[in-house]
Design an enzyme around this catalytic site. Structure first.
Site, PDB file in Angstrom:
ATOM      1  N   LYS A  74       2.958 -15.384  -2.993  1.00 19.07           N
ATOM      2  CA  LYS A  74       3.616 -14.223  -3.001  1.00 19.07           C
ATOM      3  C   LYS A  74       3.795 -14.013  -1.602  1.00 19.07           C
ATOM      4  CE  LYS A  74       3.333  -9.060  -4.069  1.00 19.07           C
ATOM      5  NZ  LYS A  74       2.589  -8.115  -4.723  1.00 19.07           N
ATOM      6  N   SER A 149       5.238  -5.372  -8.232  1.00 20.79           N
ATOM      7  CA  SER A 149       5.667  -6.147  -7.144  1.00 20.79           C
ATOM      8  C   SER A 149       5.872  -7.480  -6.994  1.00 20.79           C
ATOM      9  CB  SER A 149       5.686  -5.463  -5.790  1.00 20.79           C
ATOM     10  OG  SER A 149       3.946  -5.823  -5.570  1.00 20.79           O
ATOM     11  N   SER A 173       0.489  -4.666  -9.930  1.00 22.13           N
ATOM     12  CA  SER A 173       1.503  -5.413  -9.461  1.00 22.13           C
ATOM     13  C   SER A 173       1.507  -7.042  -9.808  1.00 22.13           C
ATOM     14  CB  SER A 173       2.011  -5.528  -7.916  1.00 22.13           C
ATOM     15  OG  SER A 173       2.368  -4.399  -7.595  1.00 22.13           O
TER      16      SER A 173
HETATM   17  N1  GLN Z   1       3.814  -0.366  -8.793  1.00 18.10           N
HETATM   18  C1  GLN Z   1       2.943   0.196  -7.959  1.00 18.10           C
HETATM   19  C2  GLN Z   1       3.406   0.571  -6.513  1.00 18.10           C
HETATM   20  O1  GLN Z   1       4.319   0.541  -6.498  1.00 18.10           O
HETATM   21  C3  GLN Z   1       1.853  -0.937  -7.751  1.00 18.10           C
HETATM   22  C4  GLN Z   1       2.159  -1.736  -6.641  1.00 18.10           C
HETATM   23  C5  GLN Z   1       1.107  -2.907  -6.445  1.00 18.10           C
HETATM   24  O2  GLN Z   1       0.252  -3.130  -7.248  1.00 18.10           O
HETATM   25  N2  GLN Z   1       1.241  -3.798  -4.980  1.00 18.10           N
HETATM   26  O3  GLN Z   1       2.695   1.063  -5.974  1.00 18.10           O
END
Ligand code: GLN
Length: 482
Positions: A74, A149, A173
């Site tokens: 990532k 994400s 994410s």
């Molecule tokens: N969807 C969550 C957010 O927008 C989690 C993001 C993540 O785990 N990096 O904060």
């Protein structure tokens, strides 16, 4: 392609690792324009790494555990000498001067670096739509999002554009995109994996973890990346067990707790609910004992998370000031204006929204009402889990309230998008390990994920249960074709 199949290719095909890795690049060349899972490809690095493995094979030397496995990282995880953009204009040409501990452990285990994968800008989002480098598509239906994400990592695994990937999970994410893309995603216990070289979003919640085709691949990846790291003081100095050794143990009499509150939530899609409940039935026939448990604060996780995560983000992202690194707006000479313009132009809308929320929640006069309160609820959520683990060994929930949604569905409604993290954030707030595995499909043919949450450092238990389920259910018979 999972590790087992790729190893078979190495052993049976009359091809070198270098040739097999080259095949991956050909596939990426032809397919990734549709999926957009990669931000950058690291062919030179991959070829050098593959040649090293080929040499070991030729000299009949002992191979490291992940020898030759094609992996993706990532793009919020630093890779030395390679772009590390966080999918942001702010870091669009940032070349990391050092390697993250997790990725360096993968390379010393013999993994091959194919490239860096797409994400929501600075890992803030649930759809990979906020990337400066464009949206990633879900390989099961390219009109839909892959989740986020770590959407690029999950999509690249699902599309067969790498064998496995690593992502980061602050509030879901890794697990949510794994669920949307029909792959396996594991968030380890907070502190199990070093965060050194992971670009900080919310430091008390962030963890790096694997996204893979199978549970056993996740166990191998976790083993490779875990362990003490003097460069991260929050990384635990506790021996790393061999996660493969107990994978096939019987789960007879394993006590699985069903968290009542999340199955009763009105936002839960009925198709998801039914599929996960048939997963529960399967666990029963596999010999597990199913017990209803209460976690009264579980559904408060989302409100708590969306105070704590932006607060930490607002502090962490203060470093992007147009001076030290990243994008600089050079239209003005005045330092203050240069900094504020750099931030206004370098960060996208969602990142700016989080910085504003976090700055507000931490400001004098408000921090007691918001930030401190959220920390108190966080403690209560952890206590709910502690109570639940007095009665059961692991907990079970759906991973997400829905399956993959259409691109643009939440474009003007960020709050509704936040709700998709309902079932994943509690594990981050409590620091617990959790895994998402495919458990079925909805009527549109989109994969559904089931989440297993373990007690602190009990990754082995959730991996064991997930593996037994995966072998018995055989949910993913074919990967999406396109
Ligand atoms: N969807 C969550 C957010 O927008 C989690 C993001 C993540 O785990 N990096 O904060």
């Amino acid at each position: 392609m999972d590790f087992k199949s790729f190893r078979k290719e190495i052993n049976t095909k009359n091809a070198s690792v270098k040739e097999l890795i080259n095949d991956f690049f050909l596939k990426i060349d032809s397919k990734d324009s549709e999926i957009n899972s990669y931000i950058c490809i690291t062919k030179d690095i991959a070829i050098t790494q593959a040649e090293k493995i080929d040499n070991l094979i030729q000299n009949e030397e002992i191979l490291p555990p992940l020898a030759g496995m094609p992996l993706a990282i990532k793009d919020n995880i630093c890779t030395k000498g390679v772009l590390t953009t966080c999918a942001s204009k702010m870091l669009k040409s940032f070349i990391a001067p050092y390697e993250s501990t997790a990725s360096s452990k993968l390379w010393s285990s013999g993994g091959i670096c194919l490239g860096k994968t797409n994400l929501d800008e600075f890992a803030m989002g649930s759809s990979t739509e906020t990337s400066f480098f464009g949206v990633t598509s879900n390989p099961w239906d390219i009109n839909r999002v892959p989740g986020g994400s770590s959407g690029g990592s999950a999509a690249s695994v699902a599309a067969g554009l790498c064998a496995a990937a690593i992502g980061s999970d602050t509030g879901g994410s890794i697990r949510q995109p794994a669920s949307f893309c029909g792959v396996v995603g594991l968030k380890p216990t907070y502190g199990r994996v070093s965060r050194w070289g992971l670009v900080a979003f919310a430091s008390s919640l962030d963890q790096i973890g694997p996204i893979t085709n199978t549970v056993s691949d996740a166990a191998e990846m976790l083993f490779a990346i875990s362990g003490k790291d003097p460069l991260d003081s929050t990384c635990l100095d506790i021996p790393v067990p061999n996660y493969l050794s107990d994978l096939n143990k019987s789960i007879k009499n394993l006590k699985i707790g069903i968290i009542k509150e999340c199955f009763e939530h009105p936002g839960l899609n009925p198709e998801v609910k039914n599929s996960v409940l048939s997963g529960v039935e399967r666990f029963k026939t596999l010999g597990a004992e199913i017990i209803d448990v209460e976690c009264p604060r579980f559904n408060d996780g989302i409100a708590t998370y969306y105070v704590i995560a932006p607060s930490e983000a607002s502090a962490n992202l203060a470093r992007y000031d147009g001076v030290k690194y990243g994008f600089r707006s050079n239209e003005d000479s005045n330092l203050l204006e240069m900094t504020s313009k750099s931030r206004a132009e370098g960060f996208g809308d969602e990142v700016q929204r989080r910085i504003l929320i976090g700055t507000y929640a931490l400001s004098a006069g408000y921090s007691d009402a918001y930030y401190k309160k959220a920390q108190k609820v966080r403690t209560l959520i952890r206590k709910d889990f502690d109570n639940a683990f007095q009665k059961v060994d692991i907990l079970l929930t759906p991973t997400c309230p829905s399956t993959a949604f259409l691109k643009g569905d939440f474009a003007n409604d960020p709050l509704s998008m936040y709700l998709s993290d309902l079932l994943t954030v509690p594990a981050n707030l409590a620091g617990l390990p959790a895994i998402s595995i495919p458990c079925g499909f909805d009527t549109k043919g989109l994969p559904i994920g089931l989440q297993l949450i373990g007690n602190v450092l009990e990754e082995d238990r959730i991996l064991n249960a997930a593996n037994i389920f995966e072998i018995d259910a055989q949910v993913i018979k074919n990967r999406p074709l396109f």
